[in-house]
Motif scaffolding. Structure first.
Motif, PDB file in Angstrom:
ATOM      1  N   LEU A   1      63.508  -6.697  88.545  1.00 23.73           N
ATOM      2  CA  LEU A   1      63.939  -5.668  87.600  1.00 23.73           C
ATOM      3  C   LEU A   1      63.718  -6.130  86.164  1.00 23.73           C
ATOM      4  N   ALA A   2      63.974  -7.404  85.902  1.00 24.72           N
ATOM      5  CA  ALA A   2      63.787  -7.933  84.550  1.00 24.72           C
ATOM      6  C   ALA A   2      62.334  -7.828  84.120  1.00 24.72           C
ATOM      7  N   GLN A   3      61.413  -7.970  85.061  1.00 18.81           N
ATOM      8  CA  GLN A   3      59.997  -7.913  84.729  1.00 18.81           C
ATOM      9  C   GLN A   3      59.534  -6.521  84.328  1.00 18.81           C
ATOM     10  N   THR A   4      60.377  -5.505  84.541  1.00 25.21           N
ATOM     11  CA  THR A   4      60.007  -4.152  84.121  1.00 25.21           C
ATOM     12  C   THR A   4      60.232  -3.944  82.626  1.00 25.21           C
ATOM     13  N   ALA A   5      60.835  -4.931  81.952  1.00 27.74           N
ATOM     14  CA  ALA A   5      61.118  -4.801  80.521  1.00 27.74           C
ATOM     15  C   ALA A   5      59.829  -4.775  79.725  1.00 27.74           C
ATOM     16  N   ARG A   6      59.860  -4.050  78.625  1.00 25.28           N
ATOM     17  CA  ARG A   6      58.709  -3.969  77.740  1.00 25.28           C
ATOM     18  C   ARG A   6      59.127  -4.332  76.325  1.00 25.28           C
ATOM     19  N   ALA A   7      58.253  -5.023  75.609  1.00 23.65           N
ATOM     20  CA  ALA A   7      58.544  -5.384  74.218  1.00 23.65           C
ATOM     21  C   ALA A   7      57.737  -4.547  73.245  1.00 23.65           C
ATOM     22  N   SER A   8      57.044  -3.523  73.746  1.00 26.76           N
ATOM     23  CA  SER A   8      56.146  -2.754  72.881  1.00 26.76           C
ATOM     24  C   SER A   8      56.881  -1.756  72.003  1.00 26.76           C
ATOM     25  N   ASP A   9      58.091  -1.350  72.394  1.00 24.87           N
ATOM     26  CA  ASP A   9      58.849  -0.378  71.605  1.00 24.87           C
ATOM     27  C   ASP A   9      59.322  -1.015  70.313  1.00 24.87           C
ATOM     28  N   PRO A  10      58.875  -0.538  69.135  1.00 26.45           N
ATOM     29  CA  PRO A  10      59.252  -1.182  67.880  1.00 26.45           C
ATOM     30  C   PRO A  10      60.739  -1.143  67.602  1.00 26.45           C
TER      31      PRO A  10
END
Length: 420
Positions: free
Chosen positions: A387-396
């Motif tokens: 589940l943690a791997q579904t995180a994204r850092a692209s959202d500013p």
């Protein structure tokens, strides 16, 4: 570069040698000659780069080259956001001026202790003042100090000063000091509101920006360990014992967390103390003294309290809670790996998408990538890791806290707009 090439007097060169300084750091090489000319300065450099000495030496040189009367007036004012940084700067000034025939009268002023001893110390004036804004204004309101002769104003950790809500106090102080003066801003980072303030107050400043290069970067190994939130305390105890750390500075998000975690560690027979803004100055001073002397092995601190802590040969910093912003990450890990020493910074990454996204954005803004580790006995479930791997850092606006302005951020921005 040798300090003898920077235009300093023999008195200061001898003091520098006594302190064990050998070569000037990059920021010292660039700042000292410029400050000696009286020009305004806007300087940024990473934590531990030597910026305190970079401005203390020119201030002391100016004092040594000035003809003094019996009456002392405040010539140099250094504003800092925390008590601990005030003490650190004061110690630097004292040690560098020990050899002077007429050492400057130094006043280090901060809250959290009785104001009466500070008022007594200010009788007869002072030459150089290091102060937190609130206590300085308190003393001025009691006619204990005059600031109309200030020839040089230094703001250290200017970003943190505004982040802590000192904008209104700063505005009041600027109205009390001489309009014709030298202004110098120093910080490891400069937030947009600080840049705006600098643009308003600085007159054609010399811009000194010491970028992180492979040669100048502190020698800090960064690690990230995946762990479930409920297992972080046990993991901290495990690492402390198995890796045989001599001392550890642990960062948490709140004062309550600092008190709670330090209590849990003491119950496990580990010498630990909390360090935060609600403690008395006497308590904070004692805790720091015990930590420096290794009587306390683990110091659990909040960001506000820890800014300005300078612990010689601190081997490890642990982000028990992730920092609120990428700038805070810089300041946190910069407590280790100072003065040429190697350091270790470990971040606990809770196995959930929000925490993972939070740390990924820190990585993105620092242009780094840290491998995620797993420690036997503390490995999160496969479901949580997936589940943690579904995180994204692209959202500013996602991940890292503080990028999206909260209510306090908006109020501070409005305050700064009114000032300018």
């Amino acid at each position: 570069m040798s300090f003898s090439q920077l235009g300093l007097s023999n008195t200061l060169l001898n003091a520098i040698q006594t302190r064990g300084y050998t070569q000037a750091t990059a920021i010292q090489q660039d700042v000292i000659p410029v400050m000696l000319t009286g020009r305004d300065v806007l300087a940024t450099a990473q934590t531990g780069s030597g910026k305190t000495a970079a401005y203390c030496l020119p201030l002391l040189e100016r004092y040594l080259q000035t003809t003094h009367s019996q009456a002392r007036t405040v010539q140099s004012l250094i504003l800092v956001p925390t008590r601990e940084l005030a003490v650190q700067v004061g110690d630097t000034l004292r040690s560098l001026s020990l050899g002077a025939a007429r050492p400057p009268k130094l006043a280090v002023l901060f809250g959290g202790i009785s104001i009466n001893p500070q008022m007594l110390h200010l009788r007869g004036g002072a030459d150089i003042v290091v102060a937190t804004p609130g206590r300085l204004l308190d003393l001025h309101s009691k006619n204990a100090i005059k600031l109309d002769q200030v020839a040089c104003l230094v703001l250290d950790e200017a970003d943190r000063m505004l982040a802590l809500g000192f904008a209104e106090e700063l505005k009041q102080i600027l109205a009390l000091i001489a309009t014709q003066r030298q202004n110098c801003f120093f910080s490891a980072t400069f937030a947009p509101n600080v840049a705006e303030l600098a643009q308003t107050l600085l007159n054609d400043p010399a811009r000194v920006n010491i970028p992180d290069t492979e040669a100048s970067k502190p020698d800090i190994t960064q690690r990230a360990i995946m762990v479930e939130a409920t297992q972080r305390t046990q993991l901290l105890k495990h690492l402390f014992q198995t890796e045989k750390w001599s001392r550890v500075l642990v960062f948490v998000a709140t004062k309550y967390a600092a008190d709670l975690l330090s209590t849990k560690l003491r119950r496990a027979h580990i010498s630990a103390e909390a360090f935060h803004g609600e403690q008395t100055q006497g308590k904070r001073s004692q805790v720091i003294s015990d930590f420096k002397a290794s009587r306390v092995k683990i110091l659990v601190a909040t960001d506000v309290a820890a800014r300005g802590i300078d612990i010689y040969q601190l081997p490890v910093v642990v982000n028990f809670d992730l920092p609120r912003s990428s700038d805070d990450y810089t300041h946190r890990i910069g407590r280790t790996g100072r003065a040429g020493e190697a350091g270790l910074a470990i971040s606990f990454i809770c196995a959930d998408p929000a925490n993972e996204a939070h740390f990924r954005l820190i990585e993105k803004r620092h242009n780094i990538k840290i491998a995620r580790e797993q420690i036997a006995g503390f490995i999160p479930s496969e479901d949580k890791l997936a589940l943690a791997q579904t995180a994204r850092a692209s959202d500013p606006n996602g991940g890292i806290k503080g990028k999206r302005p909260n209510k306090k951020d908006k109020l501070r921005a409005q305050m700064l707009t009114k000032e300018t």
